[in-house]
Design an enzyme around this catalytic site. Structure first.
Site, PDB file in Angstrom:
ATOM      1  N   ASP A   1      -2.318  10.454   3.855  1.00  0.00           N
ATOM      2  CA  ASP A   1      -3.729  10.105   4.017  1.00  0.00           C
ATOM      3  C   ASP A   1      -4.420  11.095   4.943  1.00  0.00           C
ATOM      4  OD1 ASP A   1      -6.183   8.903   4.123  1.00  0.00           O
ATOM      5  OD2 ASP A   1      -5.568   7.341   5.535  1.00  0.00           O
TER       6      ASP A   1
ATOM      7  N   GLU B   1      -9.421   3.888   2.423  1.00  0.00           N
ATOM      8  CA  GLU B   1      -8.957   3.984   1.034  1.00  0.00           C
ATOM      9  C   GLU B   1      -7.892   2.958   0.666  1.00  0.00           C
ATOM     10  OE1 GLU B   1      -5.558   5.072   2.995  1.00  0.00           O
ATOM     11  OE2 GLU B   1      -7.596   5.702   3.468  1.00  0.00           O
TER      12      GLU B   1
ATOM     13  N   LYS C   1      -9.701  13.054   8.674  1.00  0.00           N
ATOM     14  CA  LYS C   1      -9.223  12.632   9.983  1.00  0.00           C
ATOM     15  C   LYS C   1      -9.145  13.816  10.944  1.00  0.00           C
ATOM     16  CE  LYS C   1      -6.222   8.974   8.149  1.00  0.00           C
ATOM     17  NZ  LYS C   1      -6.732   7.818   8.902  1.00  0.00           N
TER      18      LYS C   1
ATOM     19  N   LYS D   1       0.844  -1.199   0.000  1.00  0.00           N
ATOM     20  CA  LYS D   1       0.000   0.000   0.000  1.00  0.00           C
ATOM     21  C   LYS D   1       0.878   1.246   0.000  1.00  0.00           C
ATOM     22  CE  LYS D   1      -3.147   2.579   3.052  1.00  0.00           C
ATOM     23  NZ  LYS D   1      -3.804   2.595   4.380  1.00  0.00           N
TER      24      LYS D   1
ATOM     25  N   ASP E   1     -12.019   7.267   4.193  1.00  0.00           N
ATOM     26  CA  ASP E   1     -10.800   7.009   4.969  1.00  0.00           C
ATOM     27  C   ASP E   1     -10.456   5.521   4.993  1.00  0.00           C
ATOM     28  OD1 ASP E   1      -8.592   7.660   6.479  1.00  0.00           O
ATOM     29  OD2 ASP E   1      -9.652   7.565   8.391  1.00  0.00           O
TER      30      ASP E   1
ATOM     31  N   ARG F   1      -7.687  -0.230   1.111  1.00  0.00           N
ATOM     32  CA  ARG F   1      -8.250  -1.440   0.499  1.00  0.00           C
ATOM     33  C   ARG F   1      -8.730  -1.172  -0.922  1.00  0.00           C
ATOM     34  NH1 ARG F   1     -12.512  -1.678   5.316  1.00  0.00           N
ATOM     35  NH2 ARG F   1     -10.677  -0.706   6.256  1.00  0.00           N
TER      36      ARG F   1
END
Length: 495
Positions: free
Chosen positions: A256, A335, A263, A251, A333, A337
């Site tokens: 993020d 993301e 977040k 990944k 959030d 996967r």
């Protein structure tokens, strides 16, 4: 840093000219007549030192010893874990003491795993991030001699350890880079550099190529950022032609924010570590370049940022993955996967012997396992057992988690084939169940490294995990793979 392996007993270690000498003393230690063994024996007899793990005693220019300073460190039963802890602690204390040349003397009975533990511990403890400092302080430790009873018998373990140390440090360095430096483009450039230096095949795809592949789930995550996504394919062709490869999928979310499901502000800076899976794949390939094992390995890295803007994907949007399955995005959030699922579908073309994805995927895994063990999910028992054993051997442990079908119930939705999140219970498991839908055509394992890829607080920084675990697994698989040709080993920076 230059590592060297030498045949040295305590008497030989005493004659080595160095700034510091670390003598590891286990429960099996017996006093001798040479200066070091005699001094250690006297300290033990007087009760000033113990072989118990964690105990140390320092001496300055003791008579008959060439080293400026000597450190005795207890390692108890002499297990690799004890060796790693002792060496790491002592080297960390010496890091600012002007030590340039270090000798680490292992007990005669030390196994090969202890040699690996010592080398990796030295590298980990002496690492300092300086890439973005205006006045970087250079690392002072330059030469490390590892003394063992029989260097010829420990040579392969030593070279593998040096490769592991280089790979772990490389992964740490990438993870520690600020997100405005470690962009998806930068990760692609790093992959190309590795390929050029070590003879890997490499392809770095941009938005047009990714779209042509039909990776709609991956591209949905990338939409909110001005940084273009990259899909990186690295191949180490060390095995026989046509031999199924091990595929590593990392990944690569280089930052993020959570996207529209943004977040909280506290500690959001640590979301630069969300590319820890990608860093571990690149770090593993860095180690493979040093060791050149006779096995085929593929690295796949989907990389992008997850940011909110007018083009960003929204909660409730439905996207189509490369597999053709549609996904309702209930939480932007979740993301990781979404980019991994397309890479897992892409992995099918290699007809792999096994696929392992590595991701800082869920906070739920941190709740379940803390910061000690990575979460391990697998559809194949033999694969799970091999990864677990590799983690134990590499001091990079994991723990197997369940994949019962009932956990997938929460991923059902009225509006697509699958939702990207379920409820709060068993969040790491439901995330794995989502990925499992896209990994049905090969033995598959998923490592959730959200709790192990980096540290917070005063020790903030990337750990390089699970490079050690992955490399140990690959070397184990190489030992049982059909032979291609004698493995080419590099000897740069070590003897």
């Amino acid at each position: 840093m230059d590592f060297e392996l030498k045949t040295l007993d305590a008497a030989g270690a005493a004659r080595e000219k160095c700034d510091a000498l670390l003598l590891l003393v286990g429960d099996a230690f017996k006093p001798g007549k040479d200066p070091l063994a005699r001094l250690a024996g006297e300290a033990l007899k007087a009760g000033h030192f113990e072989t118990k793990a964690g105990k140390t005693l320092q001496a300055y220019r003791p008579e008959g010893v060439a080293a400026a300073r000597v450190v005795f460190a207890g390692i108890g039963d002499g297990s690799p874990r004890r060796v790693h802890a002792a060496v790491q602690s002592v080297v960390a204390s010496l890091r600012t003491a002007g030590v340039r040349r270090l000798v680490v003397s292992l007990p005669a009975e030390a196994p090969q795993a202890a040699v690996r533990a010592a080398v990796v511990a030295v590298a980990e403890a002496s690492y300092v991030f300086v890439a973005t400092k205006s006045k970087p302080e250079g690392r002072e430790l330059e030469k490390v001699i590892v003394g063992v009873a029989d260097a010829s018998g420990q040579r392969e373990a030593f070279e593998n350890a040096c490769g592991a140390a280089v790979g772990i440090e490389y992964a740490r360095e990438l993870a520690n880079l600020p997100p405005n430096h470690a962009t998806p483009t930068r990760l692609g450039e790093e992959a190309k550099k590795l390929a050029k230096a070590h003879g890997f095949a490499c392809e770095v795809m941009g938005p047009k190529e990714i779209e042509k592949l039909g990776m709609g789930s991956f591209l949905a995550v990338a939409r909110g950022s001005e940084q273009p996504p990259r899909f990186i394919v690295l191949q180490h062709k060390g095995g026989a032609a046509g031999e199924p490869p091990v595929v590593l999928v990392g990944k690569g979310i280089t930052f993020d924010s959570g996207g529209i499901s943004i977040k909280p502000a506290p500690e959001m800076d640590e979301m630069k570590f969300d590319m820890g899976g990608a860093a571990s794949v690149l770090g593993t390939f860095r180690a493979l370049g040093e060791i050149q094992p006779a096995i085929n390995v593929v690295g796949l890295i989907p990389s992008c940022e997850n940011l909110p803007d007018g083009k960003a994907v929204k909660p409730g949007d439905v996207v189509r993955s490369m597999s053709g399955q549609t996904i309702e995005i209930l939480n932007t959030d979740a993301e990781g996967r979404l980019i991994l699922c397309d890479a897992l579908t892409y992995a099918e073309r290699f007809k792999p012997r096994a696929v392992i994805d590595i991701a800082t995927l869920t906070g739920a895994c941190v709740i379940a396992l803390g910061h000690v063990r990575s979460g391990l999910f697998a559809t194949d028992d033999a694969l799970a057992e091999a990864l677990f054993a590799a983690g134990e051997a590499a001091q990079d442990p994991c723990w197997r988690m369940p994949l019962d079908d009932e956990y997938a119930e929460g991923l059902k939705t009225h509006f697509a084939d699958v939702a990207n999140v379920a409820g709060r219970p068993a969040g790491s498991v439901t995330a794995a169940k989502f990925l499992q839908r896209f990994a049905t055509r090969y033995p598959w394992a998923h490592l959730d490294i959200a709790g192990t890829a980096w540290k917070s607080g005063g020790a903030k920084g990337g750990t390089g995990r699970p490079v050690g675990l992955l490399l140990q697994y690959i070397l184990g698989q190489a030992a049982s793979a059909p032979a291609k040709a004698p493995a080419r080993r590099k000897a740069a920076a070590r003897k």
